[in-house]
Design a protein around this motif. Sequence first.
Motif, PDB file in Angstrom:
ATOM      1  N   ASP A  96      -6.381  -4.450 -12.137  1.00 35.84           N
ATOM      2  CA  ASP A  96      -5.754  -2.965 -13.162  1.00 35.84           C
ATOM      3  C   ASP A  96      -6.124  -3.504 -14.824  1.00 35.84           C
ATOM      4  O   ASP A  96      -6.439  -2.242 -15.611  1.00 35.84           O
ATOM      5  N   VAL A  97      -7.538  -4.056 -14.704  1.00 41.13           N
ATOM      6  CA  VAL A  97      -8.387  -4.572 -15.896  1.00 41.13           C
ATOM      7  C   VAL A  97      -9.768  -4.705 -15.542  1.00 41.13           C
ATOM      8  O   VAL A  97     -10.561  -4.739 -16.498  1.00 41.13           O
TER       9      VAL A  97
ATOM     10  N   LYS B  15       0.857 -10.672 -16.806  1.00 44.08           N
ATOM     11  CA  LYS B  15       1.592 -11.508 -15.922  1.00 44.08           C
ATOM     12  C   LYS B  15       1.723 -11.047 -14.370  1.00 44.08           C
ATOM     13  O   LYS B  15       1.909  -9.730 -14.202  1.00 44.08           O
ATOM     14  N   PRO B  16       2.147 -12.267 -13.938  1.00 44.88           N
ATOM     15  CA  PRO B  16       2.231 -12.110 -12.335  1.00 44.88           C
ATOM     16  C   PRO B  16       3.065 -10.121 -12.123  1.00 44.88           C
ATOM     17  O   PRO B  16       4.027 -10.652 -12.399  1.00 44.88           O
ATOM     18  N   GLU B  17       2.241 -10.192 -11.083  1.00 46.89           N
ATOM     19  CA  GLU B  17       3.886  -8.832 -10.100  1.00 46.89           C
ATOM     20  C   GLU B  17       3.423  -7.732 -11.914  1.00 46.89           C
ATOM     21  O   GLU B  17       5.308  -7.204 -11.327  1.00 46.89           O
ATOM     22  N   SER B  18       3.165  -7.181 -12.620  1.00 43.29           N
ATOM     23  CA  SER B  18       3.873  -6.664 -13.762  1.00 43.29           C
ATOM     24  C   SER B  18       2.807  -5.777 -14.530  1.00 43.29           C
ATOM     25  O   SER B  18       1.299  -6.306 -14.004  1.00 43.29           O
ATOM     26  N   ASN B  19       2.202  -5.075 -15.110  1.00 41.37           N
ATOM     27  CA  ASN B  19       1.167  -4.961 -16.266  1.00 41.37           C
ATOM     28  C   ASN B  19       1.317  -5.101 -16.938  1.00 41.37           C
ATOM     29  O   ASN B  19       0.835  -4.480 -18.689  1.00 41.37           O
ATOM     30  N   LYS B  20       2.167  -6.588 -18.058  1.00 38.56           N
ATOM     31  CA  LYS B  20       2.432  -6.849 -19.162  1.00 38.56           C
ATOM     32  C   LYS B  20       1.194  -7.890 -18.774  1.00 38.56           C
ATOM     33  O   LYS B  20       0.395  -8.176 -17.965  1.00 38.56           O
ATOM     34  N   LEU B  21       0.557  -7.939 -19.884  1.00 36.21           N
ATOM     35  CA  LEU B  21      -0.864  -9.156 -20.596  1.00 36.21           C
ATOM     36  C   LEU B  21      -0.091  -9.834 -21.664  1.00 36.21           C
ATOM     37  O   LEU B  21       0.333  -8.888 -22.336  1.00 36.21           O
ATOM     38  N   ALA B  22      -1.380 -10.726 -21.995  1.00 41.60           N
ATOM     39  CA  ALA B  22      -1.210 -10.995 -22.635  1.00 41.60           C
ATOM     40  C   ALA B  22      -2.858 -11.478 -23.700  1.00 41.60           C
ATOM     41  O   ALA B  22      -3.460 -11.721 -23.067  1.00 41.60           O
ATOM     42  N   LEU B  23      -4.040 -11.951 -24.616  1.00 44.05           N
ATOM     43  CA  LEU B  23      -4.877 -12.405 -25.127  1.00 44.05           C
ATOM     44  C   LEU B  23      -4.153 -13.712 -25.862  1.00 44.05           C
ATOM     45  O   LEU B  23      -2.960 -13.833 -26.412  1.00 44.05           O
TER      46      LEU B  23
ATOM     47  N   GLU C 247      -4.542 -16.085 -32.356  1.00 42.38           N
ATOM     48  CA  GLU C 247      -3.185 -15.684 -31.843  1.00 42.38           C
ATOM     49  C   GLU C 247      -3.046 -15.600 -30.436  1.00 42.38           C
ATOM     50  O   GLU C 247      -3.618 -15.407 -29.688  1.00 42.38           O
ATOM     51  N   LEU C 248      -1.458 -15.198 -30.260  1.00 38.45           N
ATOM     52  CA  LEU C 248      -1.615 -15.039 -29.159  1.00 38.45           C
ATOM     53  C   LEU C 248      -0.541 -13.601 -29.173  1.00 38.45           C
ATOM     54  O   LEU C 248      -0.044 -12.739 -29.535  1.00 38.45           O
ATOM     55  N   GLU C 249      -1.214 -12.944 -28.372  1.00 37.73           N
ATOM     56  CA  GLU C 249      -0.614 -11.057 -28.255  1.00 37.73           C
ATOM     57  C   GLU C 249      -0.447 -11.061 -27.487  1.00 37.73           C
ATOM     58  O   GLU C 249      -1.031 -11.567 -25.838  1.00 37.73           O
ATOM     59  N   GLU C 250       0.651 -10.155 -26.829  1.00 37.12           N
ATOM     60  CA  GLU C 250       1.208  -9.334 -25.381  1.00 37.12           C
ATOM     61  C   GLU C 250       1.123  -8.306 -25.547  1.00 37.12           C
ATOM     62  O   GLU C 250       1.403  -7.447 -26.783  1.00 37.12           O
ATOM     63  N   GLY C 251       1.131  -7.623 -24.484  1.00 34.88           N
ATOM     64  CA  GLY C 251       1.618  -5.862 -24.455  1.00 34.88           C
ATOM     65  C   GLY C 251       1.438  -5.727 -22.696  1.00 34.88           C
ATOM     66  O   GLY C 251       1.627  -6.394 -21.992  1.00 34.88           O
ATOM     67  N   GLU C 252       0.663  -4.596 -22.711  1.00 33.04           N
ATOM     68  CA  GLU C 252       0.427  -3.607 -21.324  1.00 33.04           C
ATOM     69  C   GLU C 252      -0.472  -3.290 -20.952  1.00 33.04           C
ATOM     70  O   GLU C 252      -1.338  -2.642 -21.675  1.00 33.04           O
TER      71      GLU C 252
ATOM     72  N   GLN D 296      -6.652   3.280 -17.689  1.00 31.95           N
ATOM     73  CA  GLN D 296      -7.476   2.209 -18.046  1.00 31.95           C
ATOM     74  C   GLN D 296      -7.134   2.436 -20.363  1.00 31.95           C
ATOM     75  O   GLN D 296      -8.131   2.994 -21.158  1.00 31.95           O
ATOM     76  N   GLN D 297      -6.045   2.078 -20.560  1.00 33.76           N
ATOM     77  CA  GLN D 297      -5.858   1.732 -21.360  1.00 33.76           C
ATOM     78  C   GLN D 297      -5.067   0.697 -22.051  1.00 33.76           C
ATOM     79  O   GLN D 297      -3.460   0.142 -21.342  1.00 33.76           O
ATOM     80  N   ILE D 298      -4.907  -0.456 -22.584  1.00 34.29           N
ATOM     81  CA  ILE D 298      -4.599  -1.866 -23.041  1.00 34.29           C
ATOM     82  C   ILE D 298      -3.546  -1.664 -24.689  1.00 34.29           C
ATOM     83  O   ILE D 298      -4.934  -1.135 -25.213  1.00 34.29           O
ATOM     84  N   THR D 299      -2.909  -2.008 -24.528  1.00 32.64           N
ATOM     85  CA  THR D 299      -1.800  -2.074 -25.939  1.00 32.64           C
ATOM     86  C   THR D 299      -1.679  -3.239 -26.174  1.00 32.64           C
ATOM     87  O   THR D 299      -0.442  -3.968 -25.456  1.00 32.64           O
ATOM     88  N   THR D 300      -1.511  -3.828 -27.394  1.00 33.47           N
ATOM     89  CA  THR D 300      -1.099  -5.490 -28.257  1.00 33.47           C
ATOM     90  C   THR D 300      -0.243  -5.484 -28.837  1.00 33.47           C
ATOM     91  O   THR D 300      -1.464  -4.647 -30.150  1.00 33.47           O
TER      92      THR D 300
END
Length: 160
Positions: free
Chosen positions: A10-11, A74-82, A92-97, A101-105
Motif C-alpha cells: 500500500d506504500v 502496522k500489520p493488517e491495517s492501514n496504520k503506519l509509523a515514521l 520523532e515518532l509519527e503515526e498515522g495512516e 496514495q495519501q499518507i497523513t501522520t
Amino acid sequence: GPPLHHMLKDVSWLLGKWRSENGEGQYPTLKPFKYGEEVEFLHVGQPNLQFSCYSWGLDTKKPLHRELGFLRVKPESNKLALIIAQNLGVCELEEGEVNGQQITTESHTLGRLTFGKDPATKKIKRIFQMKEDRLEQIVFMETVDTPMCEHLRIRYEKVN
Ligand code: HEM
C-alpha cells in the motif's frame, strides 16, 4: 534486489528517488523562503521502508535540513509509523495512516537535545500524497511559541 515485502504494497508508490527545487517554506515567525530537496524511499526486503530527505537553499546551494528515517506498517491495517532523526537534533515518532496514495501522520513523541535551538518544536504533522505523477510533502509544526501552522510544502518529480 529482493522482492518488496507484502506488507508494503500500500506504500509502494513512495519507492524511488524524488527531487524538487520548488519547495516553499513559511511560518508566522519567518520570512517565506524557497528550497530544494531530494527524497529517497528504498527497501531491502524487510517490512519497512528506509528514507532520506536532504534539503538545500536555492540561493546558496548549501545543505539545510536533513532527515533519515524508516516507515513501518502496522500489520493488517492501514496504520503506519515514521521514525525520523533530524540533523538539528530532533528525533520523532509519527503515526498515522495510508489511504490510497495519501499518507497523513502526526507526531506523538519528539526528542530534543539539552542544547537544542529554541524555539522547541512541540508537534509535527505531515502529508505525503501523489498529485498526478508527482509526490507532494506538506509539513505543519507547533512550537512552544506558535500554534500548529504550515512550515513546508513541496512537490517532487521522480528522478529514478
Ligand atoms: C526554522 C523546525 C524542516 C528550513 C525552523 C524553526 C523550527 C523549525 C522550530 C524555528 C521557527 C521559529 O523561530 O519560530 C523544523 C522541523 C522540520 C523542519 C520540525 C521538519 C519536520 C525544515 C526544512 C527546511 C527548513 C526541510 C528546508 C529548507 C527552515 C528555515 C528556517 C527554519 C530556513 C529559518 C531559519 C532558521 O531558523 O534556520 N524550522 N524545520 N526547515 N526552518 Fe525548519
